[in-house]
Design a protein around this motif. Structure first.
Motif, PDB file in Angstrom:
ATOM      1  N   VAL A  56       0.677  -1.050  -0.027  1.00 46.39           N
ATOM      2  CA  VAL A  56      -0.248   0.105   0.094  1.00 46.39           C
ATOM      3  C   VAL A  56       0.838   1.455  -0.031  1.00 46.39           C
ATOM      4  N   GLY A  57       1.941   1.320   0.887  1.00 51.67           N
ATOM      5  CA  GLY A  57       2.781   2.579   0.952  1.00 51.67           C
ATOM      6  C   GLY A  57       3.496   2.518  -0.368  1.00 51.67           C
ATOM      7  N   VAL A  58       3.875   1.623  -1.163  1.00 50.87           N
ATOM      8  CA  VAL A  58       4.823   1.734  -2.169  1.00 50.87           C
ATOM      9  C   VAL A  58       3.748   2.140  -3.307  1.00 50.87           C
ATOM     10  N   ASP A  59       2.398   1.674  -3.177  1.00 50.60           N
ATOM     11  CA  ASP A  59       1.421   2.139  -4.273  1.00 50.60           C
ATOM     12  C   ASP A  59       1.104   3.527  -4.194  1.00 50.60           C
ATOM     13  N   VAL A  60       1.180   4.206  -2.937  1.00 50.84           N
ATOM     14  CA  VAL A  60       1.067   5.881  -2.753  1.00 50.84           C
ATOM     15  C   VAL A  60       2.147   6.536  -3.401  1.00 50.84           C
ATOM     16  N   LEU A  61       3.514   5.967  -3.404  1.00 51.91           N
ATOM     17  CA  LEU A  61       4.550   6.611  -3.817  1.00 51.91           C
ATOM     18  C   LEU A  61       4.622   6.317  -5.378  1.00 51.91           C
ATOM     19  N   LYS A  62       3.938   5.346  -5.944  1.00 56.16           N
ATOM     20  CA  LYS A  62       4.025   5.228  -7.410  1.00 56.16           C
ATOM     21  C   LYS A  62       3.007   6.156  -7.991  1.00 56.16           C
ATOM     22  N   ARG A  63       1.854   6.381  -7.130  1.00 56.58           N
ATOM     23  CA  ARG A  63       0.820   7.229  -7.393  1.00 56.58           C
ATOM     24  C   ARG A  63       1.167   8.978  -7.395  1.00 56.58           C
ATOM     25  N   GLY A  64       2.523   9.128  -6.849  1.00 60.41           N
ATOM     26  CA  GLY A  64       2.783  10.520  -6.721  1.00 60.41           C
ATOM     27  C   GLY A  64       2.950  11.056  -5.467  1.00 60.41           C
ATOM     28  N   GLY A  65       2.644  10.326  -4.534  1.00 61.36           N
ATOM     29  CA  GLY A  65       2.454  10.641  -3.140  1.00 61.36           C
ATOM     30  C   GLY A  65       4.031  10.704  -2.626  1.00 61.36           C
ATOM     31  N   ASN A  66       4.221  11.352  -1.399  1.00 56.69           N
ATOM     32  CA  ASN A  66       5.460  11.432  -0.839  1.00 56.69           C
ATOM     33  C   ASN A  66       5.854  10.275   0.335  1.00 56.69           C
ATOM     34  N   ALA A  67       6.836  10.630   0.881  1.00 60.86           N
ATOM     35  CA  ALA A  67       7.112   9.461   2.173  1.00 60.86           C
ATOM     36  C   ALA A  67       6.085   9.680   3.301  1.00 60.86           C
ATOM     37  N   ILE A  68       5.626  11.015   3.474  1.00 64.88           N
ATOM     38  CA  ILE A  68       4.492  10.964   4.698  1.00 64.88           C
ATOM     39  C   ILE A  68       3.353  10.434   4.308  1.00 64.88           C
ATOM     40  N   ASP A  69       2.899  10.607   2.938  1.00 69.89           N
ATOM     41  CA  ASP A  69       1.738  10.039   2.482  1.00 69.89           C
ATOM     42  C   ASP A  69       1.899   8.674   2.449  1.00 69.89           C
ATOM     43  N   ALA A  70       2.913   7.744   1.934  1.00 71.01           N
ATOM     44  CA  ALA A  70       2.995   6.256   1.977  1.00 71.01           C
ATOM     45  C   ALA A  70       3.134   5.984   3.534  1.00 71.01           C
ATOM     46  N   ALA A  71       3.714   6.723   4.417  1.00 71.17           N
ATOM     47  CA  ALA A  71       3.800   6.413   5.866  1.00 71.17           C
ATOM     48  C   ALA A  71       2.228   6.140   6.454  1.00 71.17           C
ATOM     49  N   ILE A  72       1.488   7.366   6.150  1.00 72.60           N
ATOM     50  CA  ILE A  72       0.276   7.417   6.754  1.00 72.60           C
ATOM     51  C   ILE A  72      -0.527   6.140   5.977  1.00 72.60           C
ATOM     52  N   ALA A  73      -0.474   5.972   4.735  1.00 70.71           N
ATOM     53  CA  ALA A  73      -1.296   4.891   4.092  1.00 70.71           C
ATOM     54  C   ALA A  73      -1.037   3.616   4.742  1.00 70.71           C
TER      55      ALA A  73
END
Length: 182
Positions: A56-73
């Motif tokens: 889920v975190g990697v997918d957030v990064l792939k969609r353009g989110g940053n490290a904070i977005d990935a950590a929250i997800a």
């Protein structure tokens, strides 16, 4: 006619494969008993104790989110999939380095004491228990969970994607279900 030795080896081979299949085999590298799973990405990294939360975190990064977005997800997903170790009913602590500002930020997302409990009331309760410190169990050490508020604060300061997008995978898994990691 097949030699008896070949049949025996075939049976032993089948037995060892069958017993190996009961082990945790969700890791593509490393030991199958490792406590952290890895999902590799070209320009980012996420590590959790549950492979699906890591993804889920990697997918957030792939969609353009940053490290904070990935950590929250990933944290929200862990709260669902591994509730005894993580979750919205707990606390969150983070140290974030902003390369743009060359500055460290910290957040203490431990919960606060209940609003109705004053310092004087706490001291009076401790006196009843003949204690000078808060006990490890009972009603006095309970606080208001701080995780969700910490997510909001982290996102407000550092998030790139919408907070609703960061939480969407965990919400989807909560609604649709998921295979237990254990």
């Amino acid at each position: 006619m097949i030699p008896r030795r070949v049949v025996l080896f075939s049976i032993l081979g089948f037995t060892s494969v069958a017993s190996f299949s009961s082990a945790q085999i969700d890791r593509i590298t490393g030991k199958n008993f490792a406590t952290r799973s890895e999902v590799l990405a070209r320009h980012g990294m996420v590590c959790t104790s549950v492979p699906l939360a890591t993804q889920v975190g990697v997918d957030v990064l792939k969609r353009g989110g940053n490290a904070i977005d990935a950590a929250i997800a990933a944290n929200a997903t862990l709260g669902l999939m591994e509730p005894v170790s993580n979750g919205v009913g707990g606390d969150l602590f983070a140290i974030i380095y902003s390369a743009k500002e060359n500055k460290l930020y910290g957040i203490n997302g431990s919960g606060c004491s209940p609003l109705g409990l004053s310092y004087e009331q706490m001291k009076a309760e401790l006196d009843k228990l003949n204690r000078k410190t808060i006990p490890p169990t009972g009603m006095l050490p309970i606080n208001v969970p701080g995780t969700v508020d910490a997510w909001a604060e982290l996102h407000k300061k550092f998030g790139k994607a919408k907070l609703s997008d960061d939480l969407a995978p965990a919400i989807r898994y909560a609604e649709e279900g998921f295979r237990s990691p254990n």
